[in-house]
Design a protein around this motif. Structure first.
Motif: not given
Length: 118
Positions: A30-31, A50-55, A70-76
């Motif tokens: 997530s960082i 790019i997608i930042t730490r804050s999405s 997109s990102r899914d922090n729960a799934k890394n």
């Protein structure tokens, strides 16, 4: 250290779609700011999205309106949805992780091939 593994590349016809995935391990996902880059034969590697730490997101002009990161922090995991593909999108696509508060922490996956036929 962060390890990145890309998947989802393949061969598609112009106008088709692909969804790339990048699975991360080895640190706190997530960082990191995450990005997708690509390199076509005879060309320099270029930023796609790019997608930042804050999405927050940003896209190259050549893919704006067609690609979505997109990102899914729960799934890394970070994703790149690619629609309306063009032959000029053909390249090896690389996942990148960057910790902007520690600039030397900058990691790359090994890439996944995307080929769009003419």
């Amino acid at each position: 250290q962060v390890q990145l593994v890309e998947s989802g590349g393949g061969l598609v016809q112009p106008g088709g779609s692909l969804r790339l995935s990048c699975a991360a391990s080895g640190s706190i996902f997530s960082i990191y700011d995450m990005g997708w880059y690509r390199q076509a034969p005879g060309k320099q590697r270029e930023l796609v999205a790019i997608i930042t730490r804050s999405s927050s997101t940003n896209y190259a002009d050549s893919v704006k309106g067609r690609f979505t990161i997109s990102r899914d922090n729960a799934k890394n995991t970070v994703y790149l949805q690619m629609n309306s593909l063009k032959p000029e999108d053909t390249a090896v696509y690389y996942c990148n992780a960057k910790y902007i508060l520690r600039p030397r922490d900058n990691y790359w996956g090994q890439g996944t091939q995307v080929t769009v036929s003419s």
